[in-house]
Design an enzyme around this catalytic site. Structure first.
Site, PDB file in Angstrom:
ATOM      1  N   GLY A  56       0.785  -1.104  -0.097  1.00  0.00           N
ATOM      2  CA  GLY A  56       0.161  -0.055   0.077  1.00  0.00           C
ATOM      3  C   GLY A  56       0.790   1.344  -0.028  1.00  0.00           C
ATOM      4  O   GLY A  56       0.281   2.343   0.073  1.00  0.00           O
ATOM      5  N   HIS A  57       2.198   1.177   0.113  1.00  0.00           N
ATOM      6  CA  HIS A  57       2.886   2.379   0.291  1.00  0.00           C
ATOM      7  C   HIS A  57       4.166   2.374  -0.924  1.00  0.00           C
ATOM      8  O   HIS A  57       5.249   1.954  -0.524  1.00  0.00           O
ATOM      9  CB  HIS A  57       3.586   2.549   1.547  1.00  0.00           C
ATOM     10  CG  HIS A  57       4.011   3.627   1.769  1.00  0.00           C
ATOM     11  ND1 HIS A  57       5.251   4.236   1.596  1.00  0.00           N
ATOM     12  CD2 HIS A  57       3.177   4.931   2.619  1.00  0.00           C
ATOM     13  CE1 HIS A  57       5.561   5.477   2.337  1.00  0.00           C
ATOM     14  NE2 HIS A  57       4.470   5.787   2.581  1.00  0.00           N
ATOM     15  N   PHE A  58       3.960   2.564  -2.084  1.00  0.00           N
ATOM     16  CA  PHE A  58       2.849   3.093  -2.955  1.00  0.00           C
ATOM     17  C   PHE A  58       2.639   1.978  -4.151  1.00  0.00           C
ATOM     18  O   PHE A  58       3.687   1.779  -4.429  1.00  0.00           O
ATOM     19  CB  PHE A  58       2.910   4.382  -3.307  1.00  0.00           C
ATOM     20  CG  PHE A  58       3.257   5.564  -2.383  1.00  0.00           C
ATOM     21  CD1 PHE A  58       2.095   5.788  -1.652  1.00  0.00           C
ATOM     22  CD2 PHE A  58       4.299   5.988  -1.896  1.00  0.00           C
ATOM     23  CE1 PHE A  58       1.856   7.041  -0.884  1.00  0.00           C
ATOM     24  CE2 PHE A  58       4.256   6.853  -1.106  1.00  0.00           C
ATOM     25  CZ  PHE A  58       3.311   7.274  -0.385  1.00  0.00           C
ATOM     26  N   VAL A  63       7.928   2.323  -1.626  1.00  0.00           N
ATOM     27  CA  VAL A  63       8.817   3.379  -1.117  1.00  0.00           C
ATOM     28  C   VAL A  63       8.646   2.721   0.547  1.00  0.00           C
ATOM     29  O   VAL A  63       7.554   2.620   1.107  1.00  0.00           O
ATOM     30  CB  VAL A  63       8.416   4.873  -0.757  1.00  0.00           C
ATOM     31  CG1 VAL A  63       9.355   5.713  -0.179  1.00  0.00           C
ATOM     32  CG2 VAL A  63       8.798   5.242  -2.627  1.00  0.00           C
TER      33      VAL A  63
END
Length: 152
Positions: A56-58, A63
């Site tokens: 989810g990041h990203f 990252v």
């Protein structure tokens, strides 16, 4: 030759697991290159695309979150405190009290080896202040000062 407490030493995963309560997916120290209770600790986090947070990041541009860089530095500091203060085997935990002057300078992406270097700024019976720096190939990604408390 016997090793003295002030001799820098490396720690493997089994020893790290003895000293830290963190486990998957929150264990963010893969290896300790050197640990000297007087001068600090140098640890490594191997950042893999398989880390849960990259989902989810990203999406499309993975990252490592800055707060997890700080958490990795804090775990290295916990190892340093446990060894320097003779807390191994006591079951006492090291908790964050404050995070100061955090700066994020470069993105950490899958495939990076994140060097974690932490030293004491102040050492008292139950309160310790640390300075930490995370880097990749000598380029700083994050630097921070933080305070931690050793539980009673």
């Amino acid at each position: 030759m016997s090793e003295t407490p002030s001799t820098p030493s490396a720690l493997s995963i089994p020893r790290i697991l003895e000293l830290l309560p963190h486990r998957y997916p929150m264990l963010l120290v893969d290896r300790v290159v050197s640990l000297d209770p007087e001068t600090g600790i140098h640890a490594v986090k191997a950042v893999s695309f398989n880390e849960d947070f990259f989902q989810g990041h990203f999406p499309g541009r993975p990252v490592m979150p800055g707060v997890l860089q700080i958490e990795a530095l804090a775990q290295a500091a916990g190892l340093l405190a446990v060894e320097a203060l003779g807390l191994a085997g006591t079951g006492k935990l090291v908790y964050f009290l404050a995070i100061d002057n955090a700066k994020f300078r470069k993105m950490v992406e899958p495939g990076h080896l994140l060097d974690l270097k932490v030293e004491f700024l102040q050492r008292r019976a139950r309160i310790c202040k640390f300075k930490g720096e995370a880097s990749i190939d000598g380029e700083v990604t994050c630097d921070v000062e933080f305070t931690a408390m050793i539980e009673k």
